[in-house]
Design an enzyme around this catalytic site. Structure first.
Site, PDB file in Angstrom:
ATOM      1  N   ARG A 221       0.953  -1.006  -0.156  1.00  0.00           N
ATOM      2  CA  ARG A 221      -0.030   0.429  -0.386  1.00  0.00           C
ATOM      3  C   ARG A 221       1.369   1.834  -0.012  1.00  0.00           C
ATOM      4  O   ARG A 221       1.644   1.409   0.596  1.00  0.00           O
ATOM      5  CB  ARG A 221      -0.754  -0.024   0.998  1.00  0.00           C
ATOM      6  N   GLU A 237       4.922   6.974   2.180  1.00  0.00           N
ATOM      7  CA  GLU A 237       5.381   5.893   2.243  1.00  0.00           C
ATOM      8  C   GLU A 237       5.271   4.973   1.346  1.00  0.00           C
ATOM      9  O   GLU A 237       4.027   5.081   1.423  1.00  0.00           O
ATOM     10  CB  GLU A 237       5.707   5.079   4.336  1.00  0.00           C
ATOM     11  N   ASN A 239       3.886   0.689   2.512  1.00  0.00           N
ATOM     12  CA  ASN A 239       4.038   0.022   3.265  1.00  0.00           C
ATOM     13  C   ASN A 239       4.473  -1.747   2.002  1.00  0.00           C
ATOM     14  O   ASN A 239       3.427  -1.751   1.407  1.00  0.00           O
ATOM     15  CB  ASN A 239       2.681  -0.445   4.053  1.00  0.00           C
ATOM     16  N   SER A 244      -2.644  -2.899   6.003  1.00  0.00           N
ATOM     17  CA  SER A 244      -4.160  -3.113   6.524  1.00  0.00           C
ATOM     18  C   SER A 244      -4.840  -2.296   6.592  1.00  0.00           C
ATOM     19  O   SER A 244      -4.532  -1.630   5.260  1.00  0.00           O
ATOM     20  CB  SER A 244      -3.868  -2.409   8.279  1.00  0.00           C
ATOM     21  N   LYS A 402      11.773   2.446   5.674  1.00  0.00           N
ATOM     22  CA  LYS A 402      12.263   4.098   5.534  1.00  0.00           C
ATOM     23  C   LYS A 402      13.927   4.928   4.391  1.00  0.00           C
ATOM     24  O   LYS A 402      13.172   5.589   3.917  1.00  0.00           O
ATOM     25  CB  LYS A 402      11.665   4.978   6.821  1.00  0.00           C
ATOM     26  N   LYS A 456      11.592  10.606  10.850  1.00  0.00           N
ATOM     27  CA  LYS A 456      11.509   9.120  10.831  1.00  0.00           C
ATOM     28  C   LYS A 456      12.809   8.078  10.905  1.00  0.00           C
ATOM     29  O   LYS A 456      13.012   7.758  10.674  1.00  0.00           O
ATOM     30  CB  LYS A 456      10.697   8.385   9.861  1.00  0.00           C
ATOM     31  N   GLU A 460       7.427   0.736  11.838  1.00  0.00           N
ATOM     32  CA  GLU A 460       6.202   0.838  11.095  1.00  0.00           C
ATOM     33  C   GLU A 460       5.185   0.686  11.892  1.00  0.00           C
ATOM     34  O   GLU A 460       5.446   0.753  13.833  1.00  0.00           O
ATOM     35  CB  GLU A 460       5.561  -0.913  10.079  1.00  0.00           C
ATOM     36  N   GLY A 461       4.363   1.155  11.943  1.00  0.00           N
ATOM     37  CA  GLY A 461       2.533   0.374  12.655  1.00  0.00           C
ATOM     38  C   GLY A 461       2.455   1.836  12.947  1.00  0.00           C
ATOM     39  O   GLY A 461       1.306   2.003  13.946  1.00  0.00           O
ATOM     40  N   ARG A 543      -7.695   6.892   4.909  1.00  0.00           N
ATOM     41  CA  ARG A 543      -7.553   7.911   6.136  1.00  0.00           C
ATOM     42  C   ARG A 543      -7.662   9.262   6.752  1.00  0.00           C
ATOM     43  O   ARG A 543      -6.606  10.234   6.209  1.00  0.00           O
ATOM     44  CB  ARG A 543      -5.897   7.158   7.012  1.00  0.00           C
TER      45      ARG A 543
END
Ligand code: ADP
Ligand code: MG
Length: 567
Positions: A221, A237, A239, A244, A402, A456, A460-461, A543
């Site tokens: 994604r 970024e 993923n 998810s 990253k 950064k 992740e997450g 989002r």
């Protein structure tokens, strides 16, 4: 514009909650086969198919609560209103997207209907307050956090984002084949970050034994924000592990379309302007095709999961549809369970609990928290050494870090991996400013104007980035320490998307606020040796988070799921 925006002081007015109507705890029935089918074959599950007798509306006596300070009351079961953005900072949107101007009775009706819809259609997550909700399906469910109405998004940028998906997937595949590039680019990070170091160790082992992944599956994604001032779609970024919300994003999409189908005329909005979301169908198709390539009819797909997962229904949607459409079984295992039950046959077959594994799909393993002991690392290595199709392989995982994103943004690096000049130009157009902390000019600039940067680490997450004055402090501390510590981070240009009025639903409470949004486009890539079997854009995730919040994770509690309205 960035500085002007961030200079807007934010304030928070929280009105004391007043319960006019208590929504009962949400419980869902497992959807029947036909429900699943209709959900993902057609765009819209017709709400009117649900027996009306189950849908007793709240008594219309939810009398209007008015808040004299703002006159911005939202009526709902529980009323809570948070206003984090001063009116002066927000440019007024076109009338139909000025959602805060919508009649409050109508909002209230939509709030109620949307909560019912979520419960009946599986737009749910485990409820934090219920102890077993992350372990036992069906226990302690609550609707997933979502936005009531879709975010207006320009069609041209939407098309651009969709077109980028297959190019990024191809890029990840090419980068994954260049083990030396991955090891060299991450060599300094390895010294500063123990998690990246462990991943690189596994990668080194696969290089040592010359392990080739002939069948390669990527479910990525790529996340973007639309920078308000430049009107550029810029990548946040990419993923490559545990992307998810393929399941729940489809449902939010349907929910909002359903609301617009019912109320679109009153709102002046056309439900057809919400593009359909095919993430579940495409993910399932990718699993099924990968499983076919693996070619062992008794093998199963294994989801690698966290021991506690309140976002399990997002994952269960995939397993349920995979089973229903293709009769392919899924097992769910934690890394510790894989260590205990896993074995490798001489031909490379991975057995877990006696079952051969065709595809390993990681929904865990992306954060150091998932590896509390050596057991978990052993399990990761075991899977990597097997012939199972890893989604992602260790190389795909590393290609999504990253640090690699920042390396790929350097001049002439994309050219090492891609031939097509147009594709390269398209990718470059969406790259934001990305720098290593070796760049002393940029570090000086970031110390001077930290609000224009995001710092950064290799994580992740959500919840790991550094913003604002903390950027300055961290950079100054690293300068003083003068060690390799700075190789753990990258610096990125801060992107400032348009701030828009929104209604955010969380825990049955509707929050009226101003928000910014991040668009993620899923990409599915499957390849067997020279043959690319699948390389598609496959659905999306919007989002939305209050504009005062820096981070953007839904699971981490910063954002809500949303969809888009093409303009
Ligand atoms: P993670 O891997 O933790 O998801 P991200 O790079 O996606 O890390 O950052 C987390 C969140 O921080 C994003 O979802 C976004 O809301 C915000 N963010 C990240 N980079 C930027 C940026 N350059 N400008 C503005 N916001 C950003
Ligand atoms: Mg992210």
């Amino acid at each position: 514009m960035g500085a002007a925006y961030s200079s807007c002081s934010t304030h928070s007015l929280t009105f004391s909650s007043q319960t006019l109507f208590s929504f009962p705890t949400i419980t869902t029935k497992t959807s029947s086969k036909s429900n699943l089918e209709s959900k993902f074959n057609t765009c819209l599950y017709p709400t009117n198919k649900i027996s009306n007798t189950h849908l007793a509306k709240p008594i219309k006596t939810m009398a209007q609560t008015s808040f004299p300070c703002s006159g911005l009351a939202v009526k709902c079961g529980k009323v809570e209103e948070v206003e984090t953005q001063e009116e002066g900072c927000v440019r007024k949107p076109p009338p139909m997207f000025d959602y805060h101007g919508i009649d409050l009775d109508l909002i209230q009706e939509m709030v109620y209907d949307s909560l019912v819809w979520s419960s009946l259609h599986g737009l749910v997550v485990g409820d934090k307050s219920a102890q077993r909700s992350g372990k036992v399906p069906g226990v302690g469910l609550v609707h997933a956090p979502f936005a009531l109405l879709p975010v207006p998004f320009p069609e041209s940028h939407w098309t651009q984002a969709c077109e980028l998906a297959p190019i990024f997937s191809e890029l990840v595949d090419r980068v994954s084949l260049d083990g030396k590039f991955l090891q060299d680019s991450l060599s300094r990070t390895k010294k500063a970050d123990s998690f990246t170091s462990r991943l690189l160790d596994i990668h080194s082992k696969t290089l040592e034994i010359n392990k080739k992944e002939e069948i390669r599956l990527g479910l990525h994604r790529s996340d973007y924000m639309l920078d308000e001032q430049t009107k550029l779609l810029l990548q946040i970024e990419l993923n490559t592990i545990s992307s998810s919300f393929p399941g729940l994003s489809c449902l939010v999409n349907e929910l909002q379309r359903s609301l617009l189908t019912q109320h679109g005329e009153d709102l002046g909005l056309d439900p057809k302007r919400i593009p359909s979301n095919s993430a579940v169908s495409h993910f399932v198709e990718a699993f099924a095709k990968a499983w076919n390539e693996y070619n062992n009819p008794r093998a199963v797909v294994m989801f690698v999961v966290q021991a506690e997962e309140r976002n399990m229904y997002d994952q269960h949607w995939l397993s349920a549809v995979l089973n229903e459409r293709h009769n392919i079984k899924t097992i769910r295992k934690t890394l510790a369970e894989i260590d205990a039950e896993g074995e490798l046959l001489p031909d490379g077959t991975l057995l877990v609990g006696g079952k051969a594994i065709a595809v390993v799909y990681f929904r865990a393993g992306y954060t150091p928290n998932d590896y509390p002991s050596e057991l978990e690392w052993r399990a990761r290595l075991l899977m990597e050494q097997s012939s199972a199709i890893k989604c992602p392989s260790i190389s795909y995982h590393l290609a999504g870090t990253k640090k690699i994103q920042q390396e790929l943004a350097k001049p002439n690096v994309l050219e090492r991996f891609l031939d097509n000049k147009e594709d390269i130009a398209k990718l470059r157009e969406c790259f934001a400013g990305l720098w290593s902390l070796d760049d002393s000019d940029i570090v000086e600039k970031a110390i001077e104007k930290p609000e224009l940067f995001v710092m950064k680490p290799q994580r992740e997450g959500g919840g790991n980035n550094i913003y604002g004055v903390d950027v300055r402090e961290t950079l100054q501390r690293l300068q003083k320490e003068g060690t390799d510590g700075n190789a753990a981070y990258i610096l990125m240009q801060r992107i400032f998307p348009t701030v828009l009025p929104t209604f955010l639903m969380r825990d049955g409470i509707c929050h009226k606020d101003h928000a910014i949004s991040e668009l993620g486009i899923y990409g599915a890539y499957l390849r067997n040796k020279d043959k690319v079997i699948m390389n598609d854009q496959c659905g999306f995730l919007m989002r939305t988070k209050t504009s005062s919040s820096d981070e953007g994770g839904v699971a981490a509690g910063f954002a809500v799921l949303d969809s888009i309205y093409l303009t």
